[in-house]
Design a protein around this motif. Structure first.
Motif, PDB file in Angstrom:
ATOM      1  N   THR A  81       0.235  -1.558   2.552  1.00 54.03           N
ATOM      2  CA  THR A  81       1.168  -1.911   3.060  1.00 54.03           C
ATOM      3  C   THR A  81       1.260  -1.941   4.711  1.00 54.03           C
ATOM      4  N   ASP A  82       0.154  -1.185   5.324  1.00 56.05           N
ATOM      5  CA  ASP A  82       0.235  -1.178   6.557  1.00 56.05           C
ATOM      6  C   ASP A  82      -0.467  -2.383   7.334  1.00 56.05           C
ATOM      7  N   LEU A  83      -0.964  -3.416   6.485  1.00 56.88           N
ATOM      8  CA  LEU A  83      -1.954  -4.412   6.782  1.00 56.88           C
ATOM      9  C   LEU A  83      -1.176  -5.979   6.633  1.00 56.88           C
ATOM     10  N   PHE A  84      -1.568  -6.730   7.400  1.00 59.45           N
ATOM     11  CA  PHE A  84      -1.216  -8.253   7.358  1.00 59.45           C
ATOM     12  C   PHE A  84      -2.404  -8.770   6.464  1.00 59.45           C
ATOM     13  N   LYS A  85      -1.791  -9.538   5.508  1.00 60.66           N
ATOM     14  CA  LYS A  85      -2.386 -10.069   4.750  1.00 60.66           C
ATOM     15  C   LYS A  85      -2.467 -11.756   4.797  1.00 60.66           C
ATOM     16  N   LEU A  86      -3.414 -12.587   4.723  1.00 62.39           N
ATOM     17  CA  LEU A  86      -3.047 -13.961   4.708  1.00 62.39           C
ATOM     18  C   LEU A  86      -2.860 -14.607   3.470  1.00 62.39           C
ATOM     19  N   GLN A  87      -1.944 -15.267   3.326  1.00 62.21           N
ATOM     20  CA  GLN A  87      -1.550 -15.770   2.187  1.00 62.21           C
ATOM     21  C   GLN A  87      -2.447 -16.627   1.323  1.00 62.21           C
ATOM     22  N   ASN A  88      -2.290 -16.511   0.163  1.00 62.92           N
ATOM     23  CA  ASN A  88      -3.432 -17.215  -0.620  1.00 62.92           C
ATOM     24  C   ASN A  88      -4.984 -17.066  -0.435  1.00 62.92           C
ATOM     25  N   THR A  89      -5.334 -15.927   0.184  1.00 61.49           N
ATOM     26  CA  THR A  89      -6.769 -15.729   0.550  1.00 61.49           C
ATOM     27  C   THR A  89      -7.175 -14.408   0.322  1.00 61.49           C
ATOM     28  N   ASP A  90      -8.313 -13.913   0.480  1.00 69.72           N
ATOM     29  CA  ASP A  90      -8.603 -12.327   0.237  1.00 69.72           C
ATOM     30  C   ASP A  90      -8.743 -11.979   1.753  1.00 69.72           C
ATOM     31  N   TYR A  91      -8.142 -12.327   2.783  1.00 71.85           N
ATOM     32  CA  TYR A  91      -8.324 -12.077   3.920  1.00 71.85           C
ATOM     33  C   TYR A  91      -7.242 -11.210   4.709  1.00 71.85           C
ATOM     34  N   TYR A  92      -7.596 -10.249   5.379  1.00 73.47           N
ATOM     35  CA  TYR A  92      -6.608  -9.520   5.906  1.00 73.47           C
ATOM     36  C   TYR A  92      -6.725  -9.491   7.600  1.00 73.47           C
ATOM     37  N   LEU A  93      -5.817  -9.428   8.232  1.00 76.05           N
ATOM     38  CA  LEU A  93      -5.957  -9.174   9.609  1.00 76.05           C
ATOM     39  C   LEU A  93      -6.414  -7.870  10.048  1.00 76.05           C
ATOM     40  N   ILE A  94      -7.416  -7.600  10.822  1.00 83.65           N
ATOM     41  CA  ILE A  94      -7.956  -6.239  11.109  1.00 83.65           C
ATOM     42  C   ILE A  94      -6.961  -5.191  11.804  1.00 83.65           C
ATOM     43  N   PRO A  95      -6.640  -3.955  11.602  1.00 80.39           N
ATOM     44  CA  PRO A  95      -5.701  -3.196  12.108  1.00 80.39           C
ATOM     45  C   PRO A  95      -6.386  -2.746  13.333  1.00 80.39           C
ATOM     46  N   THR A  96      -8.006  -2.755  13.553  1.00 83.39           N
ATOM     47  CA  THR A  96      -8.674  -2.339  14.499  1.00 83.39           C
ATOM     48  C   THR A  96     -10.316  -2.805  14.339  1.00 83.39           C
ATOM     49  N   ALA A  97     -10.900  -2.833  15.429  1.00 82.47           N
ATOM     50  CA  ALA A  97     -12.209  -3.414  15.134  1.00 82.47           C
ATOM     51  C   ALA A  97     -13.163  -2.359  14.297  1.00 82.47           C
ATOM     52  N   GLU A  98     -12.623  -1.425  14.212  1.00 82.10           N
ATOM     53  CA  GLU A  98     -13.346  -0.218  13.303  1.00 82.10           C
ATOM     54  C   GLU A  98     -13.885  -1.023  12.124  1.00 82.10           C
ATOM     55  N   VAL A  99     -13.037  -1.783  11.507  1.00 85.49           N
ATOM     56  CA  VAL A  99     -13.141  -2.494   9.889  1.00 85.49           C
ATOM     57  C   VAL A  99     -14.626  -3.558  10.106  1.00 85.49           C
ATOM     58  N   PRO A 100     -14.368  -4.121  10.908  1.00 84.83           N
ATOM     59  CA  PRO A 100     -15.573  -5.271  10.874  1.00 84.83           C
ATOM     60  C   PRO A 100     -16.760  -4.750  11.515  1.00 84.83           C
ATOM     61  N   LEU A 101     -16.887  -3.822  12.414  1.00 83.32           N
ATOM     62  CA  LEU A 101     -17.833  -3.195  12.996  1.00 83.32           C
ATOM     63  C   LEU A 101     -18.542  -2.339  12.275  1.00 83.32           C
ATOM     64  N   THR A 102     -17.975  -1.401  11.504  1.00 83.67           N
ATOM     65  CA  THR A 102     -18.371  -0.345  10.549  1.00 83.67           C
ATOM     66  C   THR A 102     -18.996  -0.991   9.393  1.00 83.67           C
ATOM     67  N   ASN A 103     -18.446  -2.044   8.812  1.00 81.48           N
ATOM     68  CA  ASN A 103     -18.707  -2.787   7.721  1.00 81.48           C
ATOM     69  C   ASN A 103     -19.951  -3.716   8.116  1.00 81.48           C
ATOM     70  N   LEU A 104     -20.183  -3.994   9.295  1.00 86.78           N
ATOM     71  CA  LEU A 104     -21.481  -4.873   9.706  1.00 86.78           C
ATOM     72  C   LEU A 104     -22.678  -4.556   8.951  1.00 86.78           C
ATOM     73  N   PHE A 105     -23.005  -3.193   8.616  1.00 85.99           N
ATOM     74  CA  PHE A 105     -23.996  -2.757   7.970  1.00 85.99           C
ATOM     75  C   PHE A 105     -23.757  -2.198   6.308  1.00 85.99           C
ATOM     76  N   SER A 106     -22.622  -2.762   5.881  1.00 85.14           N
ATOM     77  CA  SER A 106     -22.562  -2.326   4.310  1.00 85.14           C
ATOM     78  C   SER A 106     -23.646  -2.885   3.651  1.00 85.14           C
ATOM     79  N   GLY A 107     -23.925  -2.053   2.684  1.00 81.16           N
ATOM     80  CA  GLY A 107     -24.974  -2.474   1.921  1.00 81.16           C
ATOM     81  C   GLY A 107     -26.347  -2.315   2.220  1.00 81.16           C
TER      82      GLY A 107
END
Length: 427
Positions: A218-244
């Motif tokens: 509920t803290d996030l903005f989600k884009l309708q009809n997609t699996d995309y969320y607007l980032i609440p902080t750059a932490e999310v894309p940056l940390t996940n850069l090396f996921s897996g």
RNA sequence: GGAGAGAUGGCUGAGUUGGUCGAAAGCGCUCGACUCGAAAUCGAGUAGGCGAGUUGAUAGCUUGCCUCGAGAGUUCGAAUCUCUCUCUCUCCGCCA
């Protein structure tokens, strides 16, 4: 089979870790995990034996077919074995998904050094820098200063968008950009961070990796009809850069800095900070992220804090550092320092950066590991850290309020002038 | 948005009438030989993950299972067949 993300949290080591700290999480949860794990290991052992048998007999069938010998009995026998395997596989998969869902809701365990407390009132002040300037006139709030200077237009922001959104105009927009450039240059040139320009929307898997999902949707903005969320902080894309991924030990510590807008629904914050730029649905932030070896992460937290603090030191704005107590600690963090900047109009310090060590919490969820170069090198989870370096909007606010004069003119701090075409004042 | 092609180990790239394929070959890399040293050459090795046994050991050694983009299915058995999804590439259209 889920071998990515928190699937790894089933591992023996992680369970032992949780058990070791059992006094800090509910015994009930630990017992649940333990039972799940035991059940899983039993089934796994059974099914692996069945599979070993199947693999062996399959080869025999192949050999017999080649030799033109009959294979009917073998095949019909294997049908039964395959059915049994299916039952066990389903059981294991079911345990896995239950365990995963369960583990996703368990917060990180605070580091031993974190003070016990129930909320922000128990956050001890660690250091204080500079002293608030004594003004010989009634100080104005940034909203009034900015509006009068024609560099902030909240009214029109409300018209074109809505509440909790802002429009910066002219020198105000330029000041925002100057702050961003100054911060990025400082961290890349002086502090050794690599600059990244990530996407501002990410998928749900990334949101899980850093801990925003599933608990804080509920803290996030989600884009309708997609699996995309607007980032609440750059932490999310940056940390996940090396996921897996498995990183080379020699690459660590990896340090990234990114400027991005951040989007937060601010659900549940009605009535708080409604005036001005303090709490918005969209704000700019320069974010610092680190990936390091586990044994280094607390050193890295200290240097992260130093790097972030440097911004305010160079700008000459008073601030203090507090250590978050257990009650105020975020879901994913093991330890957090907040940097709070002095705001004259509120006569108080307000958060402008949050620097956290997540230890292996995010690394487990996002499955980020490292491996040494030697022969017997083992793979292990990295530790991740991040901190604002800094929140740009709040820095903008702090500059206006701390450097105002009686006439409403704003003194531009020396380090920002090169980015403002040499200007010394906003007027 | 329309049409088509593809996703295999660090890289390139075989493998598609299902059966010793976790996988040819080449490159790269590691070790060894040769050399004063290097290059060249020759020989050996070289994916990851999760378990079990042995061990003082998260060192080695032995061994089982899983992984050929992800997920599901068919089958005694799938990299190889079917379905769904994701991503990449080419052409057309559109566009910053």
């Amino acid at each position: 089979m889920s071998d990515s993300g928190i699937g790894r949290e089933k591992s023996k080591a992680s369970l032992e870790l949780l058990l070791k700290k059992h006094d800090q999480i509910e015994i009930e949860k630990v017992t649940t995990i333990r039972n799940f794990d035991e059940e899983r290991r039993n089934s796994l052992f059974q099914v692996e034996q069945l599979k070993a048998n199947r693999n062996k007999v399959s080869m025999e069938i192949a050999a017999k077919k080649k030799a033109g010998e009959p294979t009917e009995e073998l095949i019909s026998g294997m049908k039964k074995v395959s059915d049994q395997i299916k039952v066990y596989d389903e059981k294991i998969a079911s345990i896995d998904s239950q365990l995963e869902e369960f583990l996703l809701t368990i917060p990180n365990i605070p580091h031993d050094s974190v003070p016990i407390g129930i909320g922000d009132l128990e956050n001890p002040e660690r250091e204080r820098f500079g002293s608030p300037k004594k003004f010989s006139f009634p100080v104005k709030a940034h909203v009034d200063l900015g509006t009068k200077l024609g560099i902030l237009d909240l009214e029109r922001a409300g018209k074109i968008a809505g509440a909790r959104l802002s429009v910066l105009m002219r020198k105000g927009a330029q000041l925002e950009r100057a702050i961003i450039s100054f911060m990025l240059d400082l961290h890349t040139r002086e502090h050794g961070y690599s600059e990244v320009a990530p996407p501002l929307m990410v998928n749900s898997s990334s949101m899980r990796g850093t801990g925003q999902l599933p608990k804080f949707e509920t803290d996030l903005f989600k884009l309708q009809n997609t699996d995309y969320y607007l980032i609440p902080t750059a932490e999310v894309p940056l940390t996940n850069l090396f996921s897996g991924e498995i990183l080379g030990e020699s690459e660590l510590t990896i340090k990234f800095v990114a400027y991005t807008p951040c989007f937060r629904s601010e659900a549940g914050s009605y009535g708080k900070d409604t005036r001005g730029l303090i709490r918005l649905h969209q704000f700019d932030k320069v974010e610092l992220v680190k990936f390091c070896r586990p044994d280094r992460s607390y050193e890295e937290l200290e240097s992260l804090l130093t790097d972030a603090s440097k911004v305010l030191k160079l700008l000459g704005i008073p601030f203090r550092i507090v250590t978050l107590s257990t009650g105020d600690l975020g879901f994913a963090a093991a330890k957090t320092y907040d940097i709070e900047v002095w705001l004259p109009s509120q006569n108080t310090y307000r958060e402008i950066s949050s620097c956290s060590n997540f230890e292996d919490f995010q690394a487990r969820r996002a499955n980020i590991r490292f491996k040494g170069d030697g022969k017997g090198a083992k793979t292990a989870y990295v530790h991740t850290l991040n901190g604002s370096g800094l929140a740009v909007g709040r820095t903008w606010v702090a500059i206006l309020e701390n450097f105002q004069d009686e006439s409403g003119k704003i003194f531009i701090p020396e380090p920002l002038r090169p980015y403002m075409g040499g200007a010394t004042h906003l007027e």
